[in-house]
Design a protein around this motif. Structure first.
Motif, mmCIF file in Angstrom:
data_model
loop_
_atom_site.group_PDB
_atom_site.id
_atom_site.type_symbol
_atom_site.label_atom_id
_atom_site.label_comp_id
_atom_site.label_asym_id
_atom_site.label_seq_id
_atom_site.Cartn_x
_atom_site.Cartn_y
_atom_site.Cartn_z
ATOM 1 N N LEU A 39 0.947 -1.347 -0.058
ATOM 2 C CA LEU A 39 -0.048 -0.040 -0.054
ATOM 3 C C LEU A 39 0.745 1.351 0.031
ATOM 4 C CD1 LEU A 39 -2.750 -1.079 2.584
ATOM 5 C CD2 LEU A 39 -2.925 -1.070 0.245
ATOM 6 N N LEU A 40 2.037 1.157 0.779
ATOM 7 C CA LEU A 40 2.853 2.471 0.716
ATOM 8 C C LEU A 40 3.527 2.488 -0.608
ATOM 9 C CD1 LEU A 40 4.706 2.253 4.292
ATOM 10 C CD2 LEU A 40 3.199 4.002 3.521
ATOM 11 N N VAL A 41 4.093 1.469 -1.230
ATOM 12 C CA VAL A 41 4.643 1.479 -2.553
ATOM 13 C C VAL A 41 3.635 2.065 -3.566
ATOM 14 C CG1 VAL A 41 5.405 0.035 -4.135
ATOM 15 C CG2 VAL A 41 6.165 -0.028 -2.270
ATOM 16 N N LEU A 42 2.448 1.593 -3.465
ATOM 17 C CA LEU A 42 1.292 2.079 -4.741
ATOM 18 C C LEU A 42 1.002 3.385 -4.247
ATOM 19 C CD1 LEU A 42 -0.930 -0.923 -4.533
ATOM 20 C CD2 LEU A 42 1.126 -0.436 -6.339
ATOM 21 N N ALA A 43 0.747 3.793 -3.029
ATOM 22 C CA ALA A 43 0.595 5.391 -2.662
ATOM 23 C C ALA A 43 1.765 6.175 -3.408
ATOM 24 C CB ALA A 43 0.372 5.376 -1.210
ATOM 25 N N LEU A 44 2.928 5.764 -3.000
ATOM 26 C CA LEU A 44 4.155 6.416 -3.375
ATOM 27 C C LEU A 44 4.191 6.801 -5.007
ATOM 28 C CD1 LEU A 44 6.870 5.334 -1.127
ATOM 29 C CD2 LEU A 44 5.798 7.787 -1.062
ATOM 30 N N VAL A 45 3.680 5.602 -5.556
ATOM 31 C CA VAL A 45 3.725 5.526 -7.164
ATOM 32 C C VAL A 45 2.740 6.567 -7.699
ATOM 33 C CG1 VAL A 45 3.014 4.402 -9.114
ATOM 34 C CG2 VAL A 45 4.525 3.197 -7.718
ATOM 35 N N LEU A 46 1.550 6.728 -6.917
ATOM 36 C CA LEU A 46 0.597 7.859 -7.386
ATOM 37 C C LEU A 46 1.030 9.093 -6.952
ATOM 38 C CD1 LEU A 46 -2.592 5.733 -6.179
ATOM 39 C CD2 LEU A 46 -1.705 6.091 -8.561
ATOM 40 N N VAL A 47 1.576 9.300 -5.947
ATOM 41 C CA VAL A 47 2.034 10.736 -5.521
ATOM 42 C C VAL A 47 3.279 11.188 -6.568
ATOM 43 C CG1 VAL A 47 3.012 12.141 -3.532
ATOM 44 C CG2 VAL A 47 0.930 10.420 -3.480
ATOM 45 N N GLU A 48 4.161 10.244 -6.356
ATOM 46 C CA GLU A 48 5.585 10.829 -7.116
ATOM 47 C C GLU A 48 5.381 10.079 -8.393
ATOM 48 O OE1 GLU A 48 9.571 10.281 -5.622
ATOM 49 O OE2 GLU A 48 9.062 10.492 -3.560
ATOM 50 N N LYS A 49 5.929 10.878 -9.293
ATOM 51 C CA LYS A 49 5.927 10.420 -10.743
ATOM 52 C C LYS A 49 7.296 10.333 -11.445
ATOM 53 C CE LYS A 49 1.592 11.215 -12.000
ATOM 54 N NZ LYS A 49 0.593 10.635 -11.136
ATOM 55 N N LYS A 95 -5.118 12.364 -14.671
ATOM 56 C CA LYS A 95 -5.841 12.600 -13.213
ATOM 57 C C LYS A 95 -6.409 11.340 -12.686
ATOM 58 C CE LYS A 95 -8.248 17.205 -13.795
ATOM 59 N NZ LYS A 95 -9.486 17.896 -13.825
ATOM 60 N N PHE A 96 -6.348 11.368 -11.222
ATOM 61 C CA PHE A 96 -6.857 10.252 -10.531
ATOM 62 C C PHE A 96 -8.141 10.639 -9.942
ATOM 63 C CE2 PHE A 96 -2.168 9.895 -9.953
ATOM 64 C CZ PHE A 96 -1.999 8.794 -10.980
ATOM 65 N N ASN A 97 -9.350 9.768 -9.991
ATOM 66 C CA ASN A 97 -10.414 9.764 -9.164
ATOM 67 C C ASN A 97 -10.408 8.421 -8.240
ATOM 68 O OD1 ASN A 97 -11.235 7.704 -10.505
ATOM 69 N ND2 ASN A 97 -12.537 8.881 -11.900
ATOM 70 N N SER A 98 -11.125 8.357 -7.505
ATOM 71 C CA SER A 98 -11.102 7.466 -6.345
ATOM 72 C C SER A 98 -11.325 5.700 -6.943
ATOM 73 C CB SER A 98 -12.411 7.421 -5.352
ATOM 74 O OG SER A 98 -13.605 7.525 -6.001
ATOM 75 N N LEU A 99 -12.061 5.776 -8.136
ATOM 76 C CA LEU A 99 -11.856 4.464 -8.842
ATOM 77 C C LEU A 99 -10.571 4.103 -9.369
ATOM 78 C CD1 LEU A 99 -13.636 2.012 -9.986
ATOM 79 C CD2 LEU A 99 -14.072 3.540 -11.879
ATOM 80 N N HIS A 100 -9.909 5.232 -9.960
ATOM 81 C CA HIS A 100 -8.625 4.670 -10.377
ATOM 82 C C HIS A 100 -7.647 4.212 -9.231
ATOM 83 C CE1 HIS A 100 -9.437 7.752 -13.937
ATOM 84 N NE2 HIS A 100 -9.616 6.558 -14.420
ATOM 85 N N ILE A 101 -7.620 4.860 -8.242
ATOM 86 C CA ILE A 101 -6.904 4.706 -7.031
ATOM 87 C C ILE A 101 -7.321 3.161 -6.763
ATOM 88 C CG2 ILE A 101 -6.335 5.116 -4.705
ATOM 89 C CD1 ILE A 101 -6.842 8.240 -5.492
ATOM 90 N N PHE A 102 -8.415 3.067 -6.326
ATOM 91 C CA PHE A 102 -9.002 1.665 -6.151
ATOM 92 C C PHE A 102 -8.735 0.451 -7.031
ATOM 93 C CE2 PHE A 102 -12.147 -1.826 -6.493
ATOM 94 C CZ PHE A 102 -12.087 -2.236 -5.294
ATOM 95 N N LEU A 103 -8.432 0.712 -8.491
ATOM 96 C CA LEU A 103 -8.152 -0.293 -9.414
ATOM 97 C C LEU A 103 -6.676 -0.339 -9.172
ATOM 98 C CD1 LEU A 103 -10.430 0.413 -12.393
ATOM 99 C CD2 LEU A 103 -10.784 -1.375 -10.609
ATOM 100 N N ILE A 104 -6.008 0.667 -9.149
ATOM 101 C CA ILE A 104 -4.622 0.375 -9.092
ATOM 102 C C ILE A 104 -4.251 -0.406 -7.623
ATOM 103 C CG2 ILE A 104 -2.383 1.814 -8.589
ATOM 104 C CD1 ILE A 104 -3.138 3.679 -10.731
ATOM 105 N N GLY A 105 -4.779 -0.051 -6.719
ATOM 106 C CA GLY A 105 -4.540 -1.034 -5.553
ATOM 107 C C GLY A 105 -4.919 -2.279 -5.483
#
Length: 177
Positions: A39-49, A95-105
């Motif tokens: 979860l930390l790795v995926l959150a960092l992927v979404l925050v940092e490009k 852009k990300f929405n909550s569905l994109h974040i859920f699907l990436i997780g």
């Protein structure tokens, strides 16, 4: 200071993932596992490009391998592949929405588990039914990971609002391709 925080997050996530969250939680009879490091790795992927989350995934996975695995590279390879796939997918989105974040997780969890199953299969374990494991264990855990990624992404993005946590250059390894 940013790298010190990332190292502390990696150590903290490794300890919690290997100890407190290693046992399956029995939610409504489902064996749902929480993988805090993923979860930390995926959150960092979404925050940092940039490539930093992939390096973070590899380093934290190696720490997980040294502490909790008998096979060196099991966690490191699975976290690195999941981070690389998530980074490619996230780079394609503007852009990300909550569905994109859920699907990436959820997708990141499935990729990690499939890579781990491939490693176990390559080591000679032939007595497991991947279809049953996928339906019984992976899908509920992937849905839970997707839901938890929404919360972890919120917390990591709040942490990255501080100027000392932002990367200096905003480049991505896919920009050169």
């Amino acid at each position: 200071m940013r790298y010190v925080v990332l190292i502390l997050m990696g150590i903290f996530g490794t300890i919690l993932s290997g100890t407190a969250f290693s046992a399956s939680f029995d939610l409504a009879g489902l064996g749902i596992q929480i993988d805090l490091v993923l979860l930390l790795v995926l959150a960092l992927v979404l925050v940092e490009k940039n490539i930093t989350p992939i390096i973070f995934a590899m380093a934290t996975g190696l720490l997980m391998d040294m502490m909790f695995s008998t096979t060196l590279g099991m966690y490191a390879l699975s976290y690195t592949v999941a981070a690389a796939v998530a980074s490619i997918v996230a780079h394609r989105m503007e852009k990300f929405n909550s569905l994109h974040i859920f699907l990436i997780g959820a997708g990141g969890y499935i990729v990690k588990e499939l890579v781990m199953a491939l490693i176990v299969f390559a080591q000679g374990a032939r007595q497991f039914d991947l279809g049953a494991i996928f339906l019984r264990d992976m899908l509920p855990s992937a849905a839970f990971a997707g839901a938890l990624l929404l919360l972890v992404y919120l917390l990591v993005s709040l942490l990255y609002r501080n100027t000392w946590m932002r990367p200096r250059m905003s480049s991505h390894f896919m920009d050169e391709l």
